[in-house]
Design an enzyme around this catalytic site. Structure first.
Site, PDB file in Angstrom:
ATOM      1  N   SER A   1      38.353  39.596  33.603  1.00 51.91           N
ATOM      2  CA  SER A   1      38.048  40.459  34.994  1.00 51.91           C
ATOM      3  C   SER A   1      37.469  41.160  34.382  1.00 51.91           C
ATOM      4  O   SER A   1      37.197  42.109  34.032  1.00 51.91           O
ATOM      5  CB  SER A   1      39.278  41.388  35.073  1.00 51.91           C
ATOM      6  OG  SER A   1      40.456  41.095  34.927  1.00 51.91           O
TER       7      SER A   1
ATOM      8  N   ARG B   1      43.808  50.446  32.821  1.00 54.98           N
ATOM      9  CA  ARG B   1      42.392  49.839  31.228  1.00 54.98           C
ATOM     10  C   ARG B   1      42.335  50.658  31.327  1.00 54.98           C
ATOM     11  O   ARG B   1      41.385  50.820  31.233  1.00 54.98           O
ATOM     12  CB  ARG B   1      42.059  49.540  32.713  1.00 54.98           C
ATOM     13  CG  ARG B   1      42.495  47.632  33.115  1.00 54.98           C
ATOM     14  CD  ARG B   1      42.956  46.693  31.934  1.00 54.98           C
ATOM     15  NE  ARG B   1      43.257  45.530  32.131  1.00 54.98           N
ATOM     16  CZ  ARG B   1      44.400  44.884  32.414  1.00 54.98           C
ATOM     17  NH1 ARG B   1      45.677  45.579  32.384  1.00 54.98           N
ATOM     18  NH2 ARG B   1      44.818  43.703  32.861  1.00 54.98           N
TER      19      ARG B   1
ATOM     20  N   GLU C   1      35.642  46.401  34.434  1.00 56.44           N
ATOM     21  CA  GLU C   1      36.498  46.879  33.932  1.00 56.44           C
ATOM     22  C   GLU C   1      36.056  46.823  32.094  1.00 56.44           C
ATOM     23  O   GLU C   1      36.316  46.761  31.310  1.00 56.44           O
ATOM     24  CB  GLU C   1      38.370  46.246  34.217  1.00 56.44           C
ATOM     25  CG  GLU C   1      38.720  45.996  33.081  1.00 56.44           C
ATOM     26  CD  GLU C   1      39.822  44.741  32.709  1.00 56.44           C
ATOM     27  OE1 GLU C   1      38.778  44.421  31.396  1.00 56.44           O
ATOM     28  OE2 GLU C   1      40.688  44.078  32.927  1.00 56.44           O
TER      29      GLU C   1
HETATM   30  N1  EPU Z   1      43.926  37.247  43.820  1.00 51.87           N
HETATM   31  C1  EPU Z   1      42.431  36.217  44.628  1.00 51.87           C
HETATM   32  N2  EPU Z   1      41.452  35.113  44.447  1.00 51.87           N
HETATM   33  C2  EPU Z   1      40.847  35.260  43.785  1.00 51.87           C
HETATM   34  C3  EPU Z   1      41.732  35.887  42.371  1.00 51.87           C
HETATM   35  C4  EPU Z   1      42.809  36.541  42.761  1.00 51.87           C
HETATM   36  O1  EPU Z   1      42.577  35.917  46.137  1.00 51.87           O
HETATM   37  O2  EPU Z   1      40.110  34.782  43.492  1.00 51.87           O
HETATM   38  C5  EPU Z   1      44.407  36.916  45.069  1.00 51.87           C
HETATM   39  C6  EPU Z   1      46.031  36.578  44.584  1.00 51.87           C
HETATM   40  O3  EPU Z   1      46.881  36.943  45.831  1.00 51.87           O
HETATM   41  C7  EPU Z   1      46.148  36.970  43.154  1.00 51.87           C
HETATM   42  C8  EPU Z   1      45.979  38.437  43.307  1.00 51.87           C
HETATM   43  O4  EPU Z   1      44.854  38.178  43.378  1.00 51.87           O
HETATM   44  O5  EPU Z   1      47.907  36.499  43.612  1.00 51.87           O
HETATM   45  C9  EPU Z   1      46.105  38.552  41.463  1.00 51.87           C
HETATM   46  O6  EPU Z   1      45.534  37.315  40.722  1.00 51.87           O
HETATM   47  P1  EPU Z   1      46.091  37.642  38.786  1.00 51.87           P
HETATM   48  O7  EPU Z   1      47.518  37.183  38.933  1.00 51.87           O
HETATM   49  O8  EPU Z   1      44.916  36.382  38.642  1.00 51.87           O
HETATM   50  O9  EPU Z   1      45.975  38.707  38.988  1.00 51.87           O
HETATM   51  P2  EPU Z   1      44.736  40.086  38.618  1.00 51.87           P
HETATM   52  O10 EPU Z   1      45.348  41.095  39.431  1.00 51.87           O
HETATM   53  O11 EPU Z   1      43.784  39.496  39.452  1.00 51.87           O
HETATM   54  C10 EPU Z   1      45.102  41.160  36.531  1.00 51.87           C
HETATM   55  C11 EPU Z   1      44.428  42.001  35.032  1.00 51.87           C
HETATM   56  C12 EPU Z   1      44.486  40.541  33.650  1.00 51.87           C
HETATM   57  C13 EPU Z   1      45.949  39.927  34.456  1.00 51.87           C
HETATM   58  C14 EPU Z   1      46.952  39.883  35.499  1.00 51.87           C
HETATM   59  C15 EPU Z   1      47.587  39.028  35.017  1.00 51.87           C
HETATM   60  C16 EPU Z   1      43.010  43.556  35.795  1.00 51.87           C
HETATM   61  C17 EPU Z   1      41.856  43.659  36.942  1.00 51.87           C
HETATM   62  N3  EPU Z   1      43.177  42.415  35.464  1.00 51.87           N
HETATM   63  O12 EPU Z   1      44.204  40.373  37.196  1.00 51.87           O
HETATM   64  O13 EPU Z   1      43.770  41.002  32.849  1.00 51.87           O
HETATM   65  O14 EPU Z   1      45.626  38.994  33.953  1.00 51.87           O
HETATM   66  O15 EPU Z   1      46.492  40.313  36.425  1.00 51.87           O
HETATM   67  O16 EPU Z   1      48.807  40.114  34.834  1.00 51.87           O
HETATM   68  O17 EPU Z   1      43.532  44.449  36.092  1.00 51.87           O
HETATM   69  C18 EPU Z   1      41.684  41.136  32.129  1.00 51.87           C
HETATM   70  O18 EPU Z   1      42.161  42.155  32.311  1.00 51.87           O
HETATM   71  O19 EPU Z   1      40.592  41.128  32.036  1.00 51.87           O
HETATM   72  C19 EPU Z   1      42.756  40.665  32.871  1.00 51.87           C
HETATM   73  C20 EPU Z   1      42.347  38.518  32.555  1.00 51.87           C
END
Ligand code: EPU
Length: 336
Positions: free
Chosen positions: A236, A162, A332
C-alpha cells in the site's frame, strides 16, 4: 565488518529502484554494529531492513546499515504461550512459516508480508484483522548515538495504525536488534476479515488451523497484490484515511456507494484504494510506473522507473483524490 562504497541499493528495495548508497555495511550482530558506531564515521547513518516500505528518489548520502541479524530463540515457555525472540534482520514471512510449522499462533494473518522482523514494529504491520502490536511483547534496540542497548516495552512503542514512536520522535535513532513476540500454544484463529471467512466456508473447512488461515491469506495476497520479485512495489503506497463522522456523512450523500469502516472512536476509515479507483487511476500506466490493476493503492514499477517518477505519480493521485473527495491522502511508504 566490510564497508562498501558507492554501493547500489537495487537488490535491497522491493520497488526495484536503482540508486546508490555512499557507503554500505551489513550488520549481522550487535558487536558488528557497535564496532561500526565506534569507528570514525563522519557520515549520517541510515537503517535498512527489507527495503519493502520505502521509495528511494535520490542517492543515499549516508552509511547504510543493512540489518542482517538472524536467529529465533524461545525465551520463555509458559503453559499456554511462549515468548520468542527473533533477530531484527530475519525475513518476516520465514518467521511466520516457522510459527506455523511448530503450531505457535498469532501471526498467521500476517503471512507473506514482505520485509524484516526488525521493521515490523516500526510501522506496526497489519493485515486481515491483526496488527503486530497484538502479539508484541518487547524489543531490543541500539541507540545509534551512544551504542547502548535499550529495551522497549509495548507501551514505550506507542503503536497506532501503521505507526509507532520509531516513525515519529525516535525516527532513525534506534537500530532494532531483536523483537520478542508472545505466541499462543493453543491458538484461537481470527477469521473476522470477510474474504478469509468466505474462502474457509467455500472450502468447507470446519475447524480451521493456523496453517489453513496462513494458506488462505497467502492465496488472497497473491491474487491481489503484485509479487515484488516480478513487479516492483512497496505494498500500500498510502494509508487509509480516517475522517470525522460529519465529513463522512457529507461524502456519503454525494457518493452513496462509498466503502467505509466505522472506528471505535466514532471516526470513519475509508479505503484509499476505493478513492483512487474512483478517480480513474486503477490499472493506469504512466511511463514506467502506475497504479496496479487489482489494487489501486499499490503503485508499481514496470521496470526502470526512477523514484522521482513514482513520487510524481503519487502527487498526482493525491491531488485528484483531494479535488474529488476533499481528502488528503498521506503516504504509508517512506519517501527518501
Ligand atoms: N478497494 C477498491 N479498489 C481498489 C482497492 C480497494 O474499491 O483498487 C476497496 C474495496 O472495496 C475493498 C476495500 O477497498 O473491499 C479494502 O481493500 P483491501 O481489502 O484490499 O484492503 P486495503 O484497505 O486496501 C489494507 C492494508 C493492507 C492489508 C489489507 C488487508 C493499509 C494501508 N493497507 O489494504 O496492507 O494487506 O488491508 O488487511 O492499511 C500494506 O500495508 O502494505 C498492505 C498491503
Amino acid at each position: 565488518m566490510t564497508i562498501q562504497y558507492n554501493h547500489s541499493l537495487l537488490p535491497y528495495n522491493t520497488f526495484g529502484i536503482d540508486v546508490k548508497a555512499a557507503a554500505f555495511v551489513e550488520i549481522d550482530s550487535i558487536e558488528t554494529l557497535q564496532e561500526v558506531l565506534k569507528s570514525d564515521q563522519k557520515r549520517p547513518l541510515f537503517i535498512l531492513g527489507g527495503g519493502s516500505n520505502m521509495l528511494l528518489t535520490k542517492k543515499v548520502n549516508a552509511l547504510v546499515l543493512k540489518n542482517n541479524i538472524q536467529g529465533i530463540n524461545i525465551k520463555r515457555n509458559y503453559k499456554k504461550s511462549i515468548h520468542v525472540s527473533v533477530g531484527g534482520g530475519m525475513n518476516w514471512h520465514s518467521f511466520v512459516l516457522w510459527c506455523i510449522k511448530y503450531g505457535f499462533g498469532g501471526v498467521e494473518n500476517l503471512s507473506l508480508i514482505p520485509g524484516t522482523v526488525g521493521a515490523a514494529p516500526i510501522q506496526n504491520i497489519g493485515a486481515y484483522g491483526v496488527e503486530l502490536k497484538d502479539v508484541f511483547h518487547q524489543l531490543e534496540a541500539i541507540n545509534l548515538n551512544t551504542g547502548k542497548l535499550r529495551i522497549f516495552k509495548k507501551e514505550d512503542c506507542q503503536f497506532g495504525y501503521r505507526d509507532s514512536i520509531f516513525k515519529r520522535k525516535l525516527k532513525g535513532k534506534y537500530f532494532i536488534t531483536k523483537v520478542v513476540l508472545k505466541l499462543s500454544k493453543y491458538p484461537t484463529i481470527n477469521d473476522s476479515y470477510g474474504a478469509i471467512k468466505k474462502i474457509i466456508e467455500e472450502a468447507s473447512i470446519d475447524n480451521p488451523t493456523i496453517k489453513d488461515i496462513s494458506d488462505v491469506v497467502i492465496k488472497i495476497r497473491s491474487s491481489k497484490l503484485p509479487d515484488p520479485k516480478v513487479l516492483g512495489n512497496s505494498g500500500s503506497f498510502f494509508k487509509n484515511p480516517v475522517i470525522t463522522k460529519s465529513q463522512f456523512l457529507k461524502l456519503q450523500k454525494a457518493f452513496p456507494n462509498i466503502v467505509f469502516y466505522d472506528q471505535p472512536d466514532g471516526k470513519v476509515k475509508v479505503p484509499a484504494g476505493w478513492l483512487i479507483e474512483q478517480c480513474g487511476w486503477k490499472g493506469k500506466r504512466v511511463g514506467n510506473t502506475g497504479s496496479h490493476k487489482n489494487q489501486s493503492l499499490v503503485l508499481v514499477n514496470y521496470g526502470g522507473a526512477t523514484g522521482k517518477e513514482v513520487k510524481k505519480l503519487a502527487f498526482k493521485i493525491v491531488a485528484s483524490v483531494e479535488k474529488k473527495f476533499g481528502i488528503a491522502l498521506t503516504p504509508e511508504v517512506n519517501i527518501i
